[in-house]
Design a protein around this motif. Sequence first.
Motif, PDB file in Angstrom:
ATOM      1  N   TYR A 200      -0.994   6.133 -11.000  1.00  0.00           N
ATOM      2  CA  TYR A 200      -1.158   7.497 -10.367  1.00  0.00           C
ATOM      3  C   TYR A 200       0.000   8.240 -11.164  1.00  0.00           C
ATOM      4  O   TYR A 200       1.259   7.913 -11.273  1.00  0.00           O
ATOM      5  CB  TYR A 200      -0.832   7.279  -9.102  1.00  0.00           C
ATOM      6  N   HIS A 201      -0.371   9.631 -11.549  1.00  0.00           N
ATOM      7  CA  HIS A 201       0.505  10.306 -12.358  1.00  0.00           C
ATOM      8  C   HIS A 201       1.524  10.877 -11.595  1.00  0.00           C
ATOM      9  O   HIS A 201       2.653  11.322 -12.216  1.00  0.00           O
ATOM     10  CB  HIS A 201      -0.044  11.467 -13.088  1.00  0.00           C
ATOM     11  N   ASN A 202       1.474  10.980 -10.414  1.00  0.00           N
ATOM     12  CA  ASN A 202       2.503  11.662  -9.245  1.00  0.00           C
ATOM     13  C   ASN A 202       3.215  10.503  -8.547  1.00  0.00           C
ATOM     14  O   ASN A 202       4.035  10.849  -7.849  1.00  0.00           O
ATOM     15  CB  ASN A 202       1.762  12.382  -8.271  1.00  0.00           C
ATOM     16  N   VAL A 203       3.500   9.428  -9.129  1.00  0.00           N
ATOM     17  CA  VAL A 203       4.474   8.080  -8.582  1.00  0.00           C
ATOM     18  C   VAL A 203       5.306   7.796  -9.515  1.00  0.00           C
ATOM     19  O   VAL A 203       5.090   7.550 -10.596  1.00  0.00           O
ATOM     20  CB  VAL A 203       3.510   7.090  -7.996  1.00  0.00           C
ATOM     21  N   TRP A 204       6.546   7.728  -9.002  1.00  0.00           N
ATOM     22  CA  TRP A 204       7.767   7.229  -9.766  1.00  0.00           C
ATOM     23  C   TRP A 204       8.494   6.167  -9.129  1.00  0.00           C
ATOM     24  O   TRP A 204       8.592   6.094  -8.043  1.00  0.00           O
ATOM     25  CB  TRP A 204       8.944   8.441  -9.909  1.00  0.00           C
TER      26      TRP A 204
END
Length: 882
Positions: free
Chosen positions: A320-324
């Motif tokens: 997911y591009h929005n998970v860190w």
Amino acid sequence: MDLSLNDLRHLVQTHPTIDNHAHNILSRAEVTNYAVYPLEHTTSECVGASLSSVRKTLPHHRAVSQLSRLLECDPTWDAVTAARGKRVQEDYESYVKLCLQGTEILLLDDLLLDDGIEPYTWHDQFIPAKTKRIVRIETIAARLLQNYFTQQPEQRAKLVDNSQGSAACLLQQELSGFKKDFLEEIRKCVHDPDVVGFKSVICYRTGLNVDPDILGKIDAVASSFLRIITKGGSFRIEDKNFNDWLLLTTLGLLTETNRETGISLPVQFHTGYGDSDISLIHSNPAYLQPTIEAYPDVDFVLLHSSYPYTREAGYLATVYHNVWLDLGVVFPMVSRNAQESILRDAFDITPTSKLLWSTDGHSHPESFLLANTQFRAMLEKILVDYVENDDLTLPLAIEAAADILYNNSNKLYSLNLPPISIAKNSEKTSELSPSMTKYELNRPFHHPVLDQLLQNNSDSFVWIQVIDYTATLRLRMMHMSNFLELVKKERRLGLSMGTITMLQNDTLTDAGTATGQYYLVPDIASLRPNIGIESSNSLSVMTFWQDNAGNEIEGCPRSTLRRIVNKCETELGLNLKFGFEIEIVFVKAVVNPANNETEEVPVTTNHAWSSMTTDTIQVVPVLEEIVLKLKQVGIHIEQFHAESCPGQFEFVLPPERPLVAVDTLIQARQIITNIARQHGIRATLYPRPWPNAAGTASHAHFSITPTNREDAFLAGIMRHLVSVLAFSLPQEVSYARVAQGVWAGGEWVTWGTENREAPIRKVSSGHWELKSLDGLANPYLAMSALVAAGYLGVAENLELTHKDCHDDAALMTPAQRKELGITTPLAKTLDQSLQALQADMPLQRILGTRFVKNYCCLKEAESKFLASMPERVRRQWLIERY
């Protein structure tokens, strides 16, 4: 520019850090108030009574050693606290600055504590860049409620006193008004230049398993809202429907703000490890996956390495591009080996551009220093390892270090700090990093026993063990070098499928087949040295059974137990622990002068429960040797004593997680048997060695938390107990103990508080003892069946119709038994329990219908095989094998 590994080491140790998640430091007046703010919290989340054990942990000892060097004092806790107190009084600000050295900016969740801490702006004097805030949404909500209902108590009274009719409409109005005020507060924070993100502690309050449809369930939310208002006090937000609604409402606003203005503020989530308030099961970030997908315009930061779910978090950050993924809290909260393992797990698949560093420093300034020191040391070690093994080029490793320490957080939180130039440095400056050898850099896994053997270059052997359906322990032995290949998956160890359903004399039953094979996968966590075997340098390890494709084999005892326990945890939120009592009868061989034949007799005949007779005292050295030898391999006996049967003694094991508890039981029995043999005596688990004396059991304690569903769990056990006996009393001789008046569990399906004439004795809330279990059982399967029965009770929300029985049910009248709900007798034969199991489809479906069929077939064949022997021969045959 020519680069060397020294340049990488220098960068890791000196590059400024962005601490993307921390908390305020205590004021000078409070920082030595250890009664309220224990200094032990620098290395542990423990609170209350459990805090006393922190000083016996590896993280604590390591911290003492490092702090003693900082404070130039002896490496003892008393010396550290004394030297620290002196430094605080002399110049607290200089001490804090020393502890924050190397930190460029702090992003503080400044709503953890209200009292005793310095404001976030106070921290600016110690770091180059201005401190920023992370706003905790649950605290904002709680303060809004408290302020409103403190000022207007009559509104709360109306809602509390009347939850129907017009009050229901009033409740909806209050919820709508709260939502308006809450969103306004969040909007203010979005536009506050000091705020760079938000945080949710929903993991602590109600878990990460957020209901994705909660925004449409306004009645449920209103009811949840009312419960919080009713409770009053600090209006702590800890009711699931309202917590879920609050979070999704915030995410919706942040999505709208991002799309309209381009302002994007990440939301941090506590995940994984925490104190006892948390449900560890529901702290798995995998539960957030539907929420992450539903809000693609919001960045999710998974805090605290998500330990022990680091790999799950890494997967989410990858796809997911929005998970860190944040790498904080485990430094310095876990041991050095664990830190390395966790960081390697994070590197498994996670892009280095999605990894963030934080200390989670809080209260005490040392928590920042210890976290930074230990993280830099471990990051250096791992990156150097990757370069030396060609996993990364040197420039890429340097880039990764700079990204993790600084660049990724700078970008994510839109801090707009200037980039740090990466200068070449030819000198190694990482004095705090451990010395590294080629072996340390290349070892693929970590286990204390195995590491020690490898370091000593020992020519060791490993026993790779399985326990089959007859409870026979079978094994393959191999040299350590071959075992390492097995662990690294460079080779496999396969056995014929027929061995699963084979009798003790190696006869293949009708349930078995000579075609195909299964593979043994060692569980390193169960690795222990063998004790009590002369001239043997060996270890034993338990295994899982897998097919050719690496899938779990139905009926693998350890996999079955693990799977059913996991079902309880993930589906029902129930955590389990087991604890076993090892009853052993010590016998010796003597020649009977009447017939000149050898027979087994007890080592003590002048014998009574918990007594110390002239016979018993002669066995004490053997008992003490057993306990000390077990301690050497990490098996701690809580107590031991003489039991009722001649030659019988009991060793009590402590409670453990289920799989660990059963592994420990098996390995402890092996060691007891080995040591007894060295003294010329045999240890047996035979259920009734002497007809006129008490029998030998393997009583199992089991507990669930939380305990609010204990009645349903127990109701499931009551319903399926006769079927469970097919596993817990697995041979015909086992039923010699199903009798009245011998404290073996009685003859009826019932339970009773501290009643030893009931098959299930209740010890305390959520804690019971299974008395109908003996040493002939495969304990993995017996406990699997027991837990499966409890699972069914909770899943089906069964009512507990059996009342607490305080007497021996066998001595009651039928009317008395009926009054207590006691209607079913325990099986008196193996055939009866097998028939019950074969008719029990719900239990079969959980255990595996094919497995149950094979198990019953084997047990029937085993029963016929044993029945063909004369009784004396059969007794001796079983004593020699169990």
